[in-house]
Design a protein around this motif. Structure first.
Motif, PDB file in Angstrom:
ATOM      1  N   GLY A  72      -7.735  10.801   4.045  1.00 49.62           N
ATOM      2  CA  GLY A  72      -6.374  10.282   3.965  1.00 49.62           C
ATOM      3  C   GLY A  72      -5.326  11.359   4.139  1.00 49.62           C
ATOM      4  O   GLY A  72      -4.343  11.188   4.877  1.00 49.62           O
ATOM      5  N   LEU A  73      -5.526  12.505   3.474  1.00 45.89           N
ATOM      6  CA  LEU A  73      -4.566  13.603   3.589  1.00 45.89           C
ATOM      7  C   LEU A  73      -4.523  14.159   5.005  1.00 45.89           C
ATOM      8  O   LEU A  73      -3.449  14.452   5.546  1.00 45.89           O
ATOM      9  CB  LEU A  73      -4.933  14.712   2.599  1.00 45.89           C
ATOM     10  CG  LEU A  73      -4.768  14.373   1.117  1.00 45.89           C
ATOM     11  CD1 LEU A  73      -5.316  15.513   0.253  1.00 45.89           C
ATOM     12  CD2 LEU A  73      -3.307  14.094   0.762  1.00 45.89           C
ATOM     13  N   GLU A  74      -5.694  14.289   5.622  1.00 46.92           N
ATOM     14  CA  GLU A  74      -5.726  14.830   6.978  1.00 46.92           C
ATOM     15  C   GLU A  74      -5.100  13.863   7.976  1.00 46.92           C
ATOM     16  O   GLU A  74      -4.492  14.292   8.965  1.00 46.92           O
ATOM     17  CB  GLU A  74      -7.164  15.180   7.361  1.00 46.92           C
ATOM     18  CG  GLU A  74      -7.675  16.400   6.593  1.00 46.92           C
ATOM     19  CD  GLU A  74      -9.117  16.765   6.895  1.00 46.92           C
ATOM     20  OE1 GLU A  74      -9.510  17.897   6.542  1.00 46.92           O
ATOM     21  OE2 GLU A  74      -9.846  15.915   7.454  1.00 46.92           O
ATOM     22  N   ALA A  75      -5.206  12.560   7.702  1.00 48.29           N
ATOM     23  CA  ALA A  75      -4.539  11.579   8.568  1.00 48.29           C
ATOM     24  C   ALA A  75      -3.022  11.726   8.492  1.00 48.29           C
ATOM     25  O   ALA A  75      -2.306  11.379   9.438  1.00 48.29           O
ATOM     26  CB  ALA A  75      -4.949  10.162   8.172  1.00 48.29           C
ATOM     27  N   GLY A  79     -11.193   2.696  -3.891  1.00 47.44           N
ATOM     28  CA  GLY A  79     -10.051   2.395  -4.741  1.00 47.44           C
ATOM     29  C   GLY A  79      -9.548   3.623  -5.476  1.00 47.44           C
ATOM     30  O   GLY A  79      -8.333   3.854  -5.586  1.00 47.44           O
ATOM     31  N   THR A  80     -10.484   4.440  -5.973  1.00 46.66           N
ATOM     32  CA  THR A  80     -10.117   5.669  -6.678  1.00 46.66           C
ATOM     33  C   THR A  80      -9.381   6.620  -5.745  1.00 46.66           C
ATOM     34  O   THR A  80      -8.363   7.225  -6.115  1.00 46.66           O
ATOM     35  CB  THR A  80     -11.375   6.340  -7.250  1.00 46.66           C
ATOM     36  OG1 THR A  80     -12.134   5.389  -8.017  1.00 46.66           O
ATOM     37  CG2 THR A  80     -11.010   7.508  -8.147  1.00 46.66           C
ATOM     38  N   ALA A  81      -9.894   6.758  -4.523  1.00 48.40           N
ATOM     39  CA  ALA A  81      -9.243   7.637  -3.549  1.00 48.40           C
ATOM     40  C   ALA A  81      -7.856   7.131  -3.183  1.00 48.40           C
ATOM     41  O   ALA A  81      -6.896   7.915  -3.078  1.00 48.40           O
ATOM     42  CB  ALA A  81     -10.121   7.756  -2.296  1.00 48.40           C
ATOM     43  N   ILE A  82      -7.723   5.826  -2.979  1.00 49.05           N
ATOM     44  CA  ILE A  82      -6.417   5.254  -2.624  1.00 49.05           C
ATOM     45  C   ILE A  82      -5.433   5.443  -3.773  1.00 49.05           C
ATOM     46  O   ILE A  82      -4.263   5.793  -3.556  1.00 49.05           O
ATOM     47  CB  ILE A  82      -6.557   3.769  -2.248  1.00 49.05           C
ATOM     48  CG1 ILE A  82      -7.374   3.624  -0.955  1.00 49.05           C
ATOM     49  CG2 ILE A  82      -5.184   3.119  -2.077  1.00 49.05           C
ATOM     50  CD1 ILE A  82      -7.815   2.204  -0.671  1.00 49.05           C
ATOM     51  N   THR A 133      -0.986   3.869   5.848  1.00 52.13           N
ATOM     52  CA  THR A 133      -1.723   4.525   6.937  1.00 52.13           C
ATOM     53  C   THR A 133      -2.773   5.475   6.384  1.00 52.13           C
ATOM     54  O   THR A 133      -3.924   5.504   6.842  1.00 52.13           O
ATOM     55  CB  THR A 133      -0.756   5.290   7.850  1.00 52.13           C
ATOM     56  OG1 THR A 133       0.207   4.382   8.374  1.00 52.13           O
ATOM     57  CG2 THR A 133      -1.502   5.968   8.981  1.00 52.13           C
ATOM     58  N   GLU A 134      -2.399   6.261   5.387  1.00 52.96           N
ATOM     59  CA  GLU A 134      -3.329   7.212   4.780  1.00 52.96           C
ATOM     60  C   GLU A 134      -4.434   6.489   4.020  1.00 52.96           C
ATOM     61  O   GLU A 134      -5.591   6.919   4.018  1.00 52.96           O
ATOM     62  CB  GLU A 134      -2.584   8.161   3.853  1.00 52.96           C
ATOM     63  CG  GLU A 134      -1.655   9.129   4.543  1.00 52.96           C
ATOM     64  CD  GLU A 134      -0.354   8.492   5.011  1.00 52.96           C
ATOM     65  OE1 GLU A 134       0.221   8.955   6.021  1.00 52.96           O
ATOM     66  OE2 GLU A 134       0.097   7.509   4.367  1.00 52.96           O
ATOM     67  N   VAL A 182     -10.498   5.085   3.981  1.00 52.71           N
ATOM     68  CA  VAL A 182     -11.695   4.240   3.932  1.00 52.71           C
ATOM     69  C   VAL A 182     -12.415   4.142   5.269  1.00 52.71           C
ATOM     70  O   VAL A 182     -13.592   3.773   5.303  1.00 52.71           O
ATOM     71  CB  VAL A 182     -11.368   2.826   3.402  1.00 52.71           C
ATOM     72  CG1 VAL A 182     -10.795   2.898   1.997  1.00 52.71           C
ATOM     73  CG2 VAL A 182     -10.420   2.076   4.323  1.00 52.71           C
ATOM     74  N   THR A 183     -11.757   4.477   6.365  1.00 51.15           N
ATOM     75  CA  THR A 183     -12.385   4.305   7.680  1.00 51.15           C
ATOM     76  C   THR A 183     -12.822   5.606   8.334  1.00 51.15           C
ATOM     77  O   THR A 183     -13.623   5.583   9.269  1.00 51.15           O
ATOM     78  CB  THR A 183     -11.435   3.576   8.649  1.00 51.15           C
ATOM     79  OG1 THR A 183     -10.234   4.348   8.806  1.00 51.15           O
ATOM     80  CG2 THR A 183     -11.096   2.184   8.135  1.00 51.15           C
ATOM     81  N   ARG A 184     -12.314   6.756   7.858  1.00 49.37           N
ATOM     82  CA  ARG A 184     -12.614   8.016   8.542  1.00 49.37           C
ATOM     83  C   ARG A 184     -13.449   8.993   7.711  1.00 49.37           C
ATOM     84  O   ARG A 184     -13.834  10.054   8.208  1.00 49.37           O
ATOM     85  CB  ARG A 184     -11.309   8.711   8.946  1.00 49.37           C
ATOM     86  CG  ARG A 184     -10.436   7.917   9.889  1.00 49.37           C
ATOM     87  CD  ARG A 184      -9.252   8.764  10.346  1.00 49.37           C
ATOM     88  NE  ARG A 184      -8.222   7.958  11.002  1.00 49.37           N
ATOM     89  CZ  ARG A 184      -7.066   8.441  11.432  1.00 49.37           C
ATOM     90  NH1 ARG A 184      -6.792   9.737  11.265  1.00 49.37           N
ATOM     91  NH2 ARG A 184      -6.173   7.650  12.008  1.00 49.37           N
TER      92      ARG A 184
END
Length: 424
Positions: free
Chosen positions: A64-67, A259-262, A273-274, A279-281
């Motif tokens: 997410g952060l890299e996105a 969920g925890t990551a989000i 977007t992140e 969840v997809t990358r």
């Protein structure tokens, strides 16, 4: 494979290991002081503890952060195929020259004093992180939390506690309350903490620690939640609802990790977007990973070949839930475990989902459980079991006896590492 320079240094560092492991930060503080306290100069830290799901959750946060265009350092353990996997600098695995030079610098600073392998290599990670610019540093706890070598960072920007369950009882305590207390040791005064779903007694300990330190909690099932519905991942909190694709990491337990990551990303100010990228990358090997190449895949023939590194009762439950969610196919396990684990606790949830188990030793692991003991544990859980001298022999046997079956190699991250060296 020839030994690299870093391999030789790591072998020397192993010889410094104290005769008795006492969980303490004294050795860590000593070597960091000798190195000029690099842990005080690393980019803002997101500190992740827990029994299961740490690696997957951290991988999703990083995705997410890299996105969002952020550069992210990451520290994880153990490694699977190569030590370099533990240290990621601004998105890239540490190079062999940089790793060797950093390890040698730490070896010199340590001056031959007793220190654990994890402590001195964690110091090396901090040193490497302090020299490369990045926006965040993701730190995964190695063991416990309170006295873990990573817990020398005074002021992270965020802490995360994934589900806590029974494991490493020889170091962390016999009860869930004691173990949760160790994990909660990463909570810092005034620093927000994301808390994944917990057993009541574990959650109570975490809440008490956070209250004592005035640390804001974001608790699953109370402040946020995630679940699957109609083939989608649904996440919601006080900021609203997200309708996202299911995680690309397979298994129902990844819904919780996602969920925890989000929740962590939302706490840091990131948006939809992140969250979708998280969840997809995300990539995280040996977590219900389908193997696609290598000698084991060739030996498997028409069989599906999967790999998972889970090794405790909660890991067994996660694998069982994943198998239950997959298309029906005869499933056979190839299992190698360490003698420090609750072997029957791991196998019991799997019994109703598999036809047989072939027990193997783990090459190169001093604490490997003899295959005969693994076989006995499986039979005690109602699983038809036998032994094989190695994984390749076991794969060949299953592929001949039941072509088209599903084969899952499981029981240990050390075994998973051996498999991935030639079949990654």
């Amino acid at each position: 494979m020839s030994m690299t320079n870093s391999d030789a240094i790591l072998a020397r560092l192993m010889q410094l290991h104290p005769k008795v492991i006492d969980l303490s930060l004294d050795r860590m503080e000593r070597i960091l002081a000798a190195l000029g306290n690099p842990e005080r100069r690393i980019p803002p830290v997101i500190h992740v503890a827990g029994t299961n799901g740490k690696g997957s959750t951290q991988a999703m946060i990083r995705a997410g952060l890299e996105a969002a265009g952020k550069k992210v350092h990451a520290y994880t353990s153990p490694h699977l195929a190569h030590f370099h996997e533990r240290i990621r600098l601004a998105g890239e695995l540490i190079s062999e020259p940089d790793l060797a030079a950093t390890l040698e610098e730490c070896e010199t600073a340590n001056g031959g004093e007793p220190i654990t392998y994890f402590e001195i290599t964690t110091a090396a990670a901090f040193l490497a992180f302090s020299r490369i610019e990045a926006d965040y540093t993701l730190l995964e706890v190695g063991l416990g939390g309170r006295l873990d070598a990573t817990n020398v960072v005074d002021q992270p920007v965020l802490t995360v506690i994934t589900p806590v369950s029974i494991d490493h009882t020889q170091f962390l305590g016999e009860t869930l309350t004691e173990i949760a207390g160790e994990k909660a040791g990463i909570i810092k005064r005034g620093v927000p903490c994301i808390v994944a779903p917990q057993e009541p007694e574990g959650r109570e300990v975490i809440e008490a620690r956070a209250e004592a330190l005035a640390a804001p909690l974001r608790i699953a099932r109370q402040d946020w939640d995630s679940y699957s519905e109609h083939g989608r991942l649904v996440y919601f909190d006080e900021r609203g609802l997200l309708d996202l694709p299911l995680p690309n990491l397979p298994g129902p337990h990844q819904i919780i990790n996602a969920g925890t990551a989000i929740a962590a990303l939302r706490e840091l100010g990131y948006a939809n977007t992140e969250a979708e990228a998280a969840v997809t990358r995300a990539e995280w090997p040996a977590r219900m990973q389908r193997l696609a190449r290598g000698p084991l895949v060739e030996a498997a023939g028409d069989c599906e070949l999967w790999l998972d590194g889970g090794h405790n009762p909660a890991g067994g439950e996660a694998v069982a839930a994943t198998l239950a969610s997959m298309p029906g196919r005869p499933t056979h396990l190839i299992c190698g475990m360490l003698n420090t684990k609750d072997v029957e606790g791991y196998m019991r949830p799997l019994a109703q989902h598999v036809r047989s188990l072939i027990a193997v030793p783990i090459p190169g692991a001093e604490a490997t459980l003899p295959a005969e003991a693994t076989e006995c544990a499986a039979m005690n859980c109602g699983i038809a079991a036998t032994t094989a001298p190695d994984t390749l022999d076991a794969v060949r046997r299953i592929s001949l006896e039941e072509p088209g079956a599903r084969i899952l190699i499981c029981g240990s991250l050390y075994l998973a590492g051996e498999v991935l060296r030639d079949n990654g």
